[in-house]
Design an enzyme around this catalytic site. Sequence first.
Site, PDB file in Angstrom:
ATOM      1  N   ASP A   1      56.455  12.213  50.985  1.00 47.10           N
ATOM      2  CA  ASP A   1      57.871  12.445  50.675  1.00 47.10           C
ATOM      3  C   ASP A   1      58.564  11.152  50.266  1.00 47.10           C
ATOM      4  O   ASP A   1      58.553  10.168  51.008  1.00 47.10           O
ATOM      5  CB  ASP A   1      58.576  13.063  51.883  1.00 47.10           C
ATOM      6  CG  ASP A   1      57.993  14.421  52.237  1.00 47.10           C
ATOM      7  OD1 ASP A   1      57.970  15.298  51.361  1.00 47.10           O
ATOM      8  OD2 ASP A   1      57.546  14.599  53.379  1.00 47.10           O
TER       9      ASP A   1
ATOM     10  N   ASP B   1      51.888   7.724  51.390  1.00 44.73           N
ATOM     11  CA  ASP B   1      52.893   8.589  51.985  1.00 44.73           C
ATOM     12  C   ASP B   1      53.146   9.709  50.974  1.00 44.73           C
ATOM     13  O   ASP B   1      52.717   9.626  49.812  1.00 44.73           O
ATOM     14  CB  ASP B   1      54.171   7.780  52.249  1.00 44.73           C
ATOM     15  CG  ASP B   1      55.298   8.632  52.801  1.00 44.73           C
ATOM     16  OD1 ASP B   1      55.037   9.438  53.718  1.00 44.73           O
ATOM     17  OD2 ASP B   1      56.418   8.526  52.301  1.00 44.73           O
TER      18      ASP B   1
END
Length: 224
Positions: free
Chosen positions: A17, A15
């Site tokens: 953020d 991922d």
Amino acid sequence: MPALRDRRIEAVLFDMDGLLVDTESLAMRGLVSAAEAMGIDAPDSFCHAMIGVPADHCRLLVQERFGPAFPADAYLADAGRRMEAMIEAGLLKLKPGALELLSHLESVGMPKAVATSSSRIKADRHLGSAGIRERFDAVVTRDDVARGKPHPDLFLRAAQAVGVAPDRCLVLEDSYNGVRAARAAGAAVVMVPDLLPPTDEMRAGCAVIAPDLHAVRRLMSAGP
């Protein structure tokens, strides 16, 4: 969920953020300050609900809270501008252990990709600002798939991009929807909590709950 040692891991899907770069805290500040400018209240619980959620679903959450007539797009755009201004001011930081983990994966020749709910423009800007854009074999964004997290599309596309079957991939996530998406894709998943604490659902669904990316590096360095 099978233990990580029971999996043959051939690629790592990140991922972005809140996992690689500390954008979530800046996004929270942007949402709160934009709300204050509009004279509305945006408590932490409301802002947390938008972590790891695509922009189209964020719009729905805003309208659910403030009503269908509320200018959700204007509010989210202002919050985004405020966050980007903080990034331009040099406030975007890598999460602890990110560089060390990337270097370890490169040393063993393991493919790695980003699978993010952010747009292509944001992903390139944030990864570029952090100086790590070119260290990934692929970057898959919300613009590249029909459905965002918690659907598996992003991770399935990222696995395809690095040429590794999803069940041979390790996903690193900080959000609930990200963990759900990784599980739906059939990948092993390690949660590295950021603003959201692990829940019973997350503990049951993850091979490991790691305190930071340093711990992930140590876990992977240990081998099977």
